[in-house]
Design an enzyme around this catalytic site. Structure first.
Site, PDB file in Angstrom:
ATOM      1  N   HIS A 281      43.906  -1.822  97.692  1.00 43.54           N
ATOM      2  CA  HIS A 281      42.899  -1.074  98.454  1.00 43.54           C
ATOM      3  C   HIS A 281      43.182   0.430  98.462  1.00 43.54           C
ATOM      4  O   HIS A 281      42.261   1.229  98.609  1.00 43.54           O
ATOM      5  CB  HIS A 281      42.871  -1.629  99.883  1.00 43.54           C
TER       6      HIS A 281
ATOM      7  N   ASP B  24      42.875  -6.070  95.248  1.00 43.12           N
ATOM      8  CA  ASP B  24      42.482  -5.654  96.599  1.00 43.12           C
ATOM      9  C   ASP B  24      42.216  -6.900  97.455  1.00 43.12           C
ATOM     10  O   ASP B  24      41.303  -7.673  97.159  1.00 43.12           O
ATOM     11  CB  ASP B  24      41.215  -4.785  96.492  1.00 43.12           C
TER      12      ASP B  24
ATOM     13  N   SER C 141      35.967   2.633 101.096  1.00 46.41           N
ATOM     14  CA  SER C 141      36.033   1.401 101.880  1.00 46.41           C
ATOM     15  C   SER C 141      34.834   1.301 102.820  1.00 46.41           C
ATOM     16  O   SER C 141      33.704   1.221 102.347  1.00 46.41           O
ATOM     17  CB  SER C 141      37.383   1.378 102.614  1.00 46.41           C
TER      18      SER C 141
END
Ligand code: MLT
Length: 209
Positions: free
Chosen positions: A189, A158, A108
Site C-alpha cells: 500500500h 497490497d 488510497s
C-alpha cells in the site's frame, strides 16, 4: 486556510494562467498538507488545491464513510462526492482557476473519491492520478468520460486493495471512455519512488508536452 469554501484546504496558485491545478486528495488519517511535496516533485508550476477530508473515523480524516475495510457507505460516498465537486467549482471561481484544468492526485481513500468523482461527476476533472485505488461505486448508466486521461498505480501485494479490484476499476473507467494507464508495483500500500517516477513520466507526456 479557512473553510469558507466548504473544506479546510491548502491553495497555491498555478505559475501561469494555463498551468493545471492539482486537486490533492490524501489517504485515511492524512491531511491537506500530506501530498503537497509530492505535487512539487510531480508537476512544479502546477497549482495546488488540497482539501482535508471531513469524515472522521476514530479521529482520522477521510473523504467518505466506510462500513468496514474496503466496504463503503455508498449513500455517504454519493453525498461526499457531490460535495467535493461543489468545492472544486467554488474554489475555481474564487481563485480564478481554469475549471477545465483540474487534475486529481489521490492516494488510497483520496484516490477512491477521485475515482468516484470521475464516475459520478464527469466534467469536474480533466484527468486523474490514482495511487492505490479500487472501485468505489458502479454508476448505472456509466458516465461518458470522453478520453479523460487516468494514471493508476497499484501494489501487487497490497492487502487493502486487492489487485483484482484495481483491474476492475481500470476496466470500468475504460468502459466509460477514459484512457487508463495502469502500473504495477512489486510492493504493497505504501507509495514508493517508483510510483512517483512513473506518475511523473505519465504527467510529462500528458501535460507538459
Ligand atoms: C478506503 O477506505 O477508501 C480504502 O479502503 C482505502 C483506505 O484504507 O483508505
Amino acid at each position: 486556510m479557512a473553510d469558507d469554501l466548504g473544506f479546510e484546504h491548502v491553495f497555491r496558485a498555478p505559475a501561469s494562467a494555463h498551468a493545471p491545478t492539482l486537486l490533492l486528495l490524501h489517504g485515511t488519517g492524512g491531511n491537506e498538507h500530506d501530498l503537497v511535496p509530492l505535487a512539487d516533485t510531480l508537476a512544479p508550476g502546477a497549482g495546488v488545491l488540497s482539501p482535508r477530508g471531513k469524515v472522521l473515523e476514530r479521529g482520522m480524516p477521510r473523504f467518505f464513510r466506510r462500513l468496514s475495510e474496503g466496504v463503503f457507505d455508498l449513500d455517504d460516498l454519493r453525498i461526499r462526492t457531490h460535495e467535493l465537486a461543489a468545492f472544486v467549482a467554488a474554489a475555481a471561481t474564487h481563485y480564478g482557476l481554469d475549471p477545465k484544468g483540474i487534475v486529481a492526485v489521490g492516494f488510497s481513500n483520496g484516490a477512491n473519491i477521485a475515482a468516484s468523482t470521475l464516475l459520478l461527476e464527469p466534467g469536474v476533472l480533466a484527468g486523474a492520478i490514482l495511487f492505490r485505488a479500487m472501485v468505489p461505486i458502479v454508476p448505472d448508466p456509466l458516465p461518458a468520460l470522453g478520453g479523460t486521461p487516468v494514471f493508476m498505480s497499484n501494489g501487487r501485494t497490497d492487502s487493502l486493495i486487492p489487485a483484482a479490484e484495481a483491474d476492475r476499476l481500470a476496466v470500468l473507467l475504460r468502459q466509460a471512455g477514459a484512457i487508463v494507464d495502469i502500473e504495477w508495483q512489486p510492493g504493497g500500500h505504501q507509495l514508493t519512488r517508483q510510483d512517483l517516477a512513473q506518475a511523473q513520466t505519465w504527467w510529462l507526456g500528458r501535460w507538459s508536452a
